[in-house]
Design a protein around this motif. Structure first.
Motif, PDB file in Angstrom:
ATOM      1  N   THR A 130       0.833  -1.200   0.000  1.00  0.00           N
ATOM      2  CA  THR A 130       0.000   0.000   0.000  1.00  0.00           C
ATOM      3  C   THR A 130       0.869   1.253   0.000  1.00  0.00           C
ATOM      4  O   THR A 130       0.530   2.262  -0.623  1.00  0.00           O
ATOM      5  CB  THR A 130      -0.922   0.005   1.239  1.00  0.00           C
ATOM      6  N   GLU A 131       2.006   1.195   0.679  1.00  0.00           N
ATOM      7  CA  GLU A 131       2.952   2.311   0.734  1.00  0.00           C
ATOM      8  C   GLU A 131       4.350   1.815   0.372  1.00  0.00           C
ATOM      9  O   GLU A 131       4.664   0.633   0.528  1.00  0.00           O
ATOM     10  CB  GLU A 131       2.955   2.934   2.133  1.00  0.00           C
ATOM     11  N   GLN A 132       5.180   2.717  -0.135  1.00  0.00           N
ATOM     12  CA  GLN A 132       6.578   2.417  -0.513  1.00  0.00           C
ATOM     13  C   GLN A 132       6.670   1.293  -1.557  1.00  0.00           C
ATOM     14  O   GLN A 132       7.582   0.456  -1.513  1.00  0.00           O
ATOM     15  CB  GLN A 132       7.410   2.052   0.731  1.00  0.00           C
ATOM     16  N   GLU A 193     -19.126  15.955  -0.452  1.00  0.00           N
ATOM     17  CA  GLU A 193     -18.423  17.058  -1.101  1.00  0.00           C
ATOM     18  C   GLU A 193     -17.031  17.267  -0.523  1.00  0.00           C
ATOM     19  O   GLU A 193     -16.340  18.216  -0.906  1.00  0.00           O
ATOM     20  CB  GLU A 193     -19.244  18.341  -1.007  1.00  0.00           C
ATOM     21  N   GLU A 194     -16.610  16.394   0.380  1.00  0.00           N
ATOM     22  CA  GLU A 194     -15.260  16.430   0.923  1.00  0.00           C
ATOM     23  C   GLU A 194     -14.722  15.009   1.033  1.00  0.00           C
ATOM     24  O   GLU A 194     -15.501  14.045   1.142  1.00  0.00           O
ATOM     25  CB  GLU A 194     -15.249  17.084   2.317  1.00  0.00           C
ATOM     26  N   ARG A 195     -13.404  14.877   0.979  1.00  0.00           N
ATOM     27  CA  ARG A 195     -12.776  13.568   1.150  1.00  0.00           C
ATOM     28  C   ARG A 195     -13.176  12.974   2.494  1.00  0.00           C
ATOM     29  O   ARG A 195     -13.205  13.682   3.505  1.00  0.00           O
ATOM     30  CB  ARG A 195     -11.247  13.711   1.105  1.00  0.00           C
ATOM     31  N   TYR A 202      -8.183   1.874   1.853  1.00  0.00           N
ATOM     32  CA  TYR A 202      -7.216   2.868   2.313  1.00  0.00           C
ATOM     33  C   TYR A 202      -7.364   4.154   1.501  1.00  0.00           C
ATOM     34  O   TYR A 202      -7.396   4.122   0.269  1.00  0.00           O
ATOM     35  CB  TYR A 202      -5.795   2.324   2.148  1.00  0.00           C
ATOM     36  N   VAL A 203      -7.480   5.268   2.199  1.00  0.00           N
ATOM     37  CA  VAL A 203      -7.528   6.589   1.563  1.00  0.00           C
ATOM     38  C   VAL A 203      -6.382   7.410   2.130  1.00  0.00           C
ATOM     39  O   VAL A 203      -6.341   7.676   3.343  1.00  0.00           O
ATOM     40  CB  VAL A 203      -8.870   7.302   1.818  1.00  0.00           C
ATOM     41  N   HIS A 204      -5.458   7.803   1.283  1.00  0.00           N
ATOM     42  CA  HIS A 204      -4.252   8.510   1.721  1.00  0.00           C
ATOM     43  C   HIS A 204      -4.611   9.747   2.543  1.00  0.00           C
ATOM     44  O   HIS A 204      -5.435  10.560   2.132  1.00  0.00           O
ATOM     45  CB  HIS A 204      -3.434   8.914   0.486  1.00  0.00           C
ATOM     46  N   ARG A 205      -3.993   9.850   3.710  1.00  0.00           N
ATOM     47  CA  ARG A 205      -4.153  10.976   4.633  1.00  0.00           C
ATOM     48  C   ARG A 205      -5.530  11.041   5.289  1.00  0.00           C
ATOM     49  O   ARG A 205      -5.852  12.014   5.976  1.00  0.00           O
ATOM     50  CB  ARG A 205      -3.845  12.313   3.938  1.00  0.00           C
ATOM     51  N   ILE A 206      -6.350  10.026   5.085  1.00  0.00           N
ATOM     52  CA  ILE A 206      -7.660   9.988   5.721  1.00  0.00           C
ATOM     53  C   ILE A 206      -7.726   8.881   6.775  1.00  0.00           C
ATOM     54  O   ILE A 206      -8.201   9.081   7.882  1.00  0.00           O
ATOM     55  CB  ILE A 206      -8.785   9.785   4.683  1.00  0.00           C
TER      56      ILE A 206
END
Length: 234
Positions: A130-132, A193-195, A202-206
Motif C-alpha cells: 500500500t505504501e513504498q 463534497e469532501e474527502r 485505504y484513503v491517503h491521509r484519511i
C-alpha cells in the motif's frame, strides 16, 4: 512514497518521453481554476508558488499537447457535480469488454463493493505494498510481464504507477495509471463534497493502513475479491 532518486529520474524520463505509444497527462493547474471548487482551487494556488511554477516550466515542453491527469478525479474537485455521471461513464468505457489486471496496494481494493469494473470481461489483481511500492519495483514489474499483452493493466500505486504504466507500455502492453478513480467513484456514489473514509479501503491521509486491515469485508464481497487475486508481491 518516500523520496527516491531512482524514482525521480524515472519520472522525469516518463514526462519527457517522445514515444508515440505513450500518452502523458499532467494536472490541469495552469490556467483558469473557475471550474474547480473553492477548496480545490485554493489547494492548487497554495501548491503552485512562483518557484514551483518555474520548476514546472523547466520540465515541460511548451510546444507539446499534454493530456489531463484529472481524468482520474472527475468528481470532488469540480463545482459542476451534475456532469460527474457522464465523466464516470466515459472512463468506464476504457475497460468495457476488456480483460483487466489491476496492480494495486494491499488495501486499495479498487472496484470492491461498487460497480466501477462491472463492464470488464474479467478482473484479476496483483497485490503490491500500500505504501513504498517503489522499494520492490523490479519484483512488481517481473510479475506484471508474465501477463498476456491482450490484457489491460489498471494501476493504483501512487508515483510507482506512473513509472510502471510507462515501462509496460514500452514493452507493448496497454497500461494506465488510473490514480484516484475508485475513491472518487465512492464519494460520488455517497454524494459527499469532501474527502472522507471509505469502508475497508485505504484513503491517503484519511485513514490508517493497519486500521483498514482490521476491517472485515462482507463475506460475499471478500470471496469474490480473493478469487481475483492472482499474485501478491509484498
Amino acid at each position: 512514497q518516500k523520496v527516491d532518486n531512482r524514482l525521480a529520474t524515472k519520472l522525469e524520463e516518463v514526462l519527457k518521453s517522445k514515444d508515440d505509444r505513450i500518452l502523458i497527462a499532467i494536472a490541469n493547474n495552469y490556467g483558469s481554476l473557475d471550474s474547480y471548487t473553492e477548496s480545490a482551487a485554493n489547494d492548487i494556488r497554495k501548491y503552485m508558488t512562483r518557484r514551483v511554477r518555474q520548476e514546472h516550466m523547466t520540465l515541460l515542453d511548451m510546444s507539446r499537447e499534454y493530456y489531463d491527469a484529472y481524468l482520474s478525479r472527475p468528481y470532488l474537485m469540480y463545482k459542476d457535480k451534475e456532469h460527474a455521471r457522464i465523466r464516470f461513464e466515459c472512463v468506464k468505457k476504457i475497460w468495457d469488454g476488456r480483460e483487466v489486471v489491476l496492480i494495486e496496494g494491499e488495501m486499495t481494493r479498487m472496484g470492491v463493493g461498487n460497480d466501477l469494473l462491472d463492464k470488464a470481461a474479467s478482473v484479476q489483481r496483483i497485490i503490491a505494498p500500500t505504501e513504498q511500492a517503489f522499494d520492490i519495483y523490479d519484483d512488481i514489474l517481473v510479475e506484471a510481464k508474465k501477463q498476456s499483452k491482450e490484457k489491460l493493466f489498471l494501476i493504483v500505486l501512487g508515483p510507482t504507477a506512473t513509472v510502471l504504466a510507462y515501462d509496460l507500455a514500452v514493452c507493448g502492453y496497454q497500461a494506465i495509471d488510473i490514480g484516484q478513480i475508485d475513491n472518487e467513484y465512492e464519494w460520488y456514489m455517497k454524494g459527499v463534497e469532501e474527502r472522507c473514509s471509505i469502508p475497508y479501503k485505504y484513503v491517503h491521509r484519511i485513514n490508517d493502513v493497519e486500521k483498514v486491515r482490521e476491517e472485515k469485508l462482507p463475506e460475499l464481497v471478500e470471496r469474490e475479491y480473493l478469487r481475483q487475486i492472482i499474485c501478491s508481491v509484498i
